[in-house]
Design a protein around this motif. Structure first.
Motif, mmCIF file in Angstrom:
data_model
loop_
_atom_site.group_PDB
_atom_site.id
_atom_site.type_symbol
_atom_site.label_atom_id
_atom_site.label_comp_id
_atom_site.label_asym_id
_atom_site.label_seq_id
_atom_site.Cartn_x
_atom_site.Cartn_y
_atom_site.Cartn_z
ATOM 1 N N ASN A 157 26.117 -29.423 -36.657
ATOM 2 C CA ASN A 157 25.516 -28.646 -37.739
ATOM 3 C C ASN A 157 25.360 -29.471 -39.015
ATOM 4 O OD1 ASN A 157 28.107 -28.703 -38.992
ATOM 5 N ND2 ASN A 157 28.715 -26.864 -37.856
ATOM 6 N N LYS A 158 24.724 -28.842 -40.010
ATOM 7 C CA LYS A 158 24.450 -29.520 -41.275
ATOM 8 C C LYS A 158 25.729 -29.925 -41.977
ATOM 9 C CE LYS A 158 22.030 -28.890 -45.669
ATOM 10 N NZ LYS A 158 21.241 -27.950 -46.515
ATOM 11 N N ARG A 159 26.759 -29.082 -41.900
ATOM 12 C CA ARG A 159 28.023 -29.387 -42.558
ATOM 13 C C ARG A 159 28.643 -30.661 -41.986
ATOM 14 N NH1 ARG A 159 30.823 -28.238 -47.254
ATOM 15 N NH2 ARG A 159 33.055 -28.515 -46.907
ATOM 16 N N THR A 160 28.555 -30.847 -40.672
ATOM 17 C CA THR A 160 29.096 -32.046 -40.036
ATOM 18 C C THR A 160 28.378 -33.291 -40.537
ATOM 19 O OG1 THR A 160 29.648 -30.774 -38.048
ATOM 20 C CG2 THR A 160 29.583 -33.172 -37.837
ATOM 21 N N VAL A 161 27.054 -33.197 -40.629
ATOM 22 C CA VAL A 161 26.256 -34.327 -41.129
ATOM 23 C C VAL A 161 26.654 -34.660 -42.570
ATOM 24 C CG1 VAL A 161 23.937 -35.143 -41.695
ATOM 25 C CG2 VAL A 161 24.332 -33.827 -39.595
ATOM 26 N N SER A 162 26.828 -33.630 -43.397
ATOM 27 C CA SER A 162 27.208 -33.846 -44.796
ATOM 28 C C SER A 162 28.578 -34.515 -44.899
ATOM 29 C CB SER A 162 27.226 -32.513 -45.556
ATOM 30 O OG SER A 162 25.931 -31.959 -45.634
ATOM 31 N N VAL A 163 29.526 -34.055 -44.069
ATOM 32 C CA VAL A 163 30.858 -34.655 -44.077
ATOM 33 C C VAL A 163 30.784 -36.102 -43.585
ATOM 34 C CG1 VAL A 163 33.180 -34.559 -43.074
ATOM 35 C CG2 VAL A 163 32.053 -32.456 -43.800
ATOM 36 N N GLY A 164 29.948 -36.353 -42.576
ATOM 37 C CA GLY A 164 29.773 -37.713 -42.070
ATOM 38 C C GLY A 164 29.204 -38.647 -43.129
ATOM 39 N N THR A 213 38.906 -30.806 -34.906
ATOM 40 C CA THR A 213 39.025 -32.164 -34.378
ATOM 41 C C THR A 213 37.672 -32.699 -33.946
ATOM 42 O OG1 THR A 213 41.269 -31.698 -33.594
ATOM 43 C CG2 THR A 213 40.144 -33.602 -32.637
ATOM 44 N N ARG A 214 36.924 -31.865 -33.223
ATOM 45 C CA ARG A 214 35.609 -32.282 -32.745
ATOM 46 C C ARG A 214 34.660 -32.578 -33.911
ATOM 47 N NH1 ARG A 214 34.887 -28.351 -29.815
ATOM 48 N NH2 ARG A 214 33.531 -27.045 -31.086
ATOM 49 N N MET A 215 34.708 -31.734 -34.934
ATOM 50 C CA MET A 215 33.831 -31.904 -36.091
ATOM 51 C C MET A 215 34.164 -33.186 -36.869
ATOM 52 S SD MET A 215 32.997 -29.006 -38.959
ATOM 53 C CE MET A 215 31.816 -29.287 -40.285
ATOM 54 N N VAL A 216 35.458 -33.478 -37.019
ATOM 55 C CA VAL A 216 35.876 -34.691 -37.721
ATOM 56 C C VAL A 216 35.455 -35.932 -36.940
ATOM 57 C CG1 VAL A 216 37.875 -36.050 -38.470
ATOM 58 C CG2 VAL A 216 37.795 -33.598 -38.928
ATOM 59 N N ILE A 217 35.601 -35.896 -35.623
ATOM 60 C CA ILE A 217 35.199 -37.029 -34.788
ATOM 61 C C ILE A 217 33.688 -37.251 -34.873
ATOM 62 C CG2 ILE A 217 35.019 -37.866 -32.408
ATOM 63 C CD1 ILE A 217 37.713 -36.508 -31.867
ATOM 64 N N GLN A 218 32.918 -36.159 -34.847
ATOM 65 C CA GLN A 218 31.468 -36.289 -34.980
ATOM 66 C C GLN A 218 31.077 -36.861 -36.340
ATOM 67 O OE1 GLN A 218 30.193 -32.257 -34.212
ATOM 68 N NE2 GLN A 218 30.042 -32.562 -31.994
ATOM 69 N N ALA A 219 31.754 -36.402 -37.380
ATOM 70 C CA ALA A 219 31.491 -36.932 -38.719
ATOM 71 C C ALA A 219 31.837 -38.422 -38.777
ATOM 72 C CB ALA A 219 32.296 -36.159 -39.763
ATOM 73 N N GLY A 220 32.941 -38.799 -38.117
ATOM 74 C CA GLY A 220 33.316 -40.204 -38.072
ATOM 75 C C GLY A 220 32.284 -41.054 -37.355
ATOM 76 N N ALA A 221 31.692 -40.504 -36.286
ATOM 77 C CA ALA A 221 30.653 -41.232 -35.558
ATOM 78 C C ALA A 221 29.423 -41.469 -36.442
ATOM 79 C CB ALA A 221 30.258 -40.460 -34.305
ATOM 80 N N ILE A 222 29.048 -40.464 -37.225
ATOM 81 C CA ILE A 222 27.913 -40.607 -38.145
ATOM 82 C C ILE A 222 28.196 -41.716 -39.159
ATOM 83 C CG2 ILE A 222 26.618 -39.478 -40.007
ATOM 84 C CD1 ILE A 222 26.992 -36.841 -38.474
ATOM 85 N N ALA A 223 29.412 -41.694 -39.734
ATOM 86 C CA ALA A 223 29.798 -42.712 -40.703
ATOM 87 C C ALA A 223 29.788 -44.097 -40.073
ATOM 88 C CB ALA A 223 31.178 -42.400 -41.279
ATOM 89 N N GLY A 224 30.284 -44.198 -38.839
ATOM 90 C CA GLY A 224 30.336 -45.490 -38.155
ATOM 91 C C GLY A 224 28.963 -46.065 -37.887
#
Length: 438
Positions: free
Chosen positions: A2-9, A223-234
């Motif tokens: 979702n959009k929130r995950t992208v923003s956190v990433g 946990t899943r959302m944080v990992i997805q955000a981390g992948a975007i950042a990476g």
């Protein structure tokens, strides 16, 4: 996603991408030359892979750095976080953001005589840390301020440089410096220490987790959302590092430089002319500002736990003032002092992250953590003293027999041996207990 995950990433990317991330890849690119990609592969491990693993480890535990360190020992759970937060916070990390913002965002526009005076740095850091203080007062708005505003602006600026460099390359990839001729990947791995991103991830992790929890997301979904955000950042980090390293590797025709900041200034000037300094200055200030905000927020949130009687706002103010004072010491002095400290504590952070990821496999045995970290510390402490110019010849002669010691990775084999010794101790104690009970 979702959009929130992208923003956190995007927020996480901006928190990582600060002073060192802009400076070191161009320097590696110019020095490594034809060996730039093996060197950058090593840099990616410490600059992208390990920080992501740290975020994943913290997301799984959900308890932040304290939750990880307390698995080792209660004393370690107090001492190591204090050392880490001090290193990435007011002693080195936070002041460096103000220094780099000044060196690359202000100095190019000053007359040479004025740039040599201490007053411009003092005035710049007052404004820089004043803005940082204001933006840190409400951590609940970090995602909106950084993830939705500052990060897209930063990526647009870097993207403009990338497109221009692709259309109009500066020159071919240059020759390889002597330091990168042998084991360029290992050298790049060690260079990644200077970004402090793995250490920063251990601090930023709780900021990211709190940002996700603000929407009521918990448990496995968190946990899943944080990992997805981390992948975007990476992905964003790897792409930007690739561009910066390429710019450095193709900059030989512009002459050598003392640091990555000078390389970037020369490259951007060559690509865009005088307006390039404005473009680069804006990118640097944004990158440094977002990292400064994240570091102060993370340190302040930890400070509230350690000193519950002191308010979050007061700790933010104290951190901002102290960092301002340290920043006026100068960038070169800060880097010189920080290298021995980072050399000593970085291996401990790496081992802690790896052990946390295999925590279920070792059944959470504290002895495994203790054995591995104890032997790691024995070697990394000597490495830190050596980096500070203090050599203990008798110990050095013994440690030189360790595999990869000369490359700075002598702690690796002791870490593995310590883990097995710790595991063996648990088996022995378990068998003794069984015999006693029988």
């Amino acid at each position: 996603m979702n959009k929130r995950t992208v923003s956190v990433g995007l927020m996480l990317f901006a928190l990582f991408f600060g002073a060192g991330n802009l400076i070191f890849p161009p320097q590696i690119g110019q020095s490594a030359g034809g060996e730039v990609w093996p060197a950058m592969l090593g840099f990616f491990i410490t600059g992208v892979g390990l920080p992501l693993l740290a975020i994943i480890a913290m997301a799984v535990t959900g308890g932040g750095l304290q939750g990880l360190t307390e698995r080792v020992h209660p004393v370690f759970g107090i001492v190591f976080p204090i050392i880490l937060y001090a290193a990435i916070g007011p002693l080195f990390g936070i002041p460096r953001t103000g220094n780099v913002a000044y060196e690359m965002g202000v100095v190019p526009f000053l007359p040479e005589r004025l740039a040599a005076q201490p007053l411009p740095l003092f005035l710049t850091t007052i404004v820089f840390f004043g803005v940082t203080y204001w933006l840190c007062l409400n951590p609940s708005k970090l995602v909106d301020r950084i993830g939705n505003i500052l990060t897209p602006a930063l990526l647009i600026i870097i993207g403009a440089v990338m497109v221009k460099a692709s259309i109009d390359p500066i020159g071919p990839i240059g020759a390889t410096a002597e330091t990168y001729e042998n084991n360029p990947m290992t050298k790049g791995f060690m260079d990644g220490y200077l970004t402090m991103d793995t250490l920063g991830a251990l601090a930023f992790g709780i900021v990211v987790i709190n940002a996700v929890k603000q929407n009521g997301v918990t448990g496995k979904r968190m946990t899943r959302m944080v990992i997805q955000a981390g992948a975007i950042a990476g992905i964003c980090l790897a792409a930007v590092y690739f561009v910066l390293a390429y710019l450095g590797a193709t900059s030989h025709s512009l002459g050598s430089a003392e640091n990555g900041g000078q390389i970037l200034n020369a490259v951007v000037y060559e690509l865009f002319g005088p307006s390039g300094n404005v473009l680069l200055g804006a990118a640097v200030v944004l990158a440094c500002l977002t990292t400064s905000i994240g570091l102060i927020t993370a340190c302040a949130q930890y400070g509230v736990k350690v000193f519950p009687r002191v308010s979050y706002k007061k700790i933010v103010l104290l951190l901002s003032i102290f960092s301002l004072a340290v920043a006026n010491i100068g960038l070169n002095q800060l880097i010189t002092v920080s290298v021995p400290v980072l050399t000593a504590i970085y291996p401990l952070a790496i081992v802690l992250i790896v052990l946390s990821l295999v925590h279920p496999a070792i059944k959470g045995r504290a002895e495994v953590y203790q054995g591995s970290l104890l032997l790691t510390a024995a070697v990394s402490a000597i490495d830190g003293l050596k980096a500070a110019g203090i050599e203990i010849s008798m110990v050095e002669s013994v440690l030189r027999s360790l595999p990869m010691y000369t490359e700075g990775l002598g702690w690796l084999i002791p870490a593995v041996i310590g883990a097995f010794l710790g595991y063996g101790m648990t088996l022995v104690s378990s068998n003794s207990k069984l015999k006693t009970e029988n």
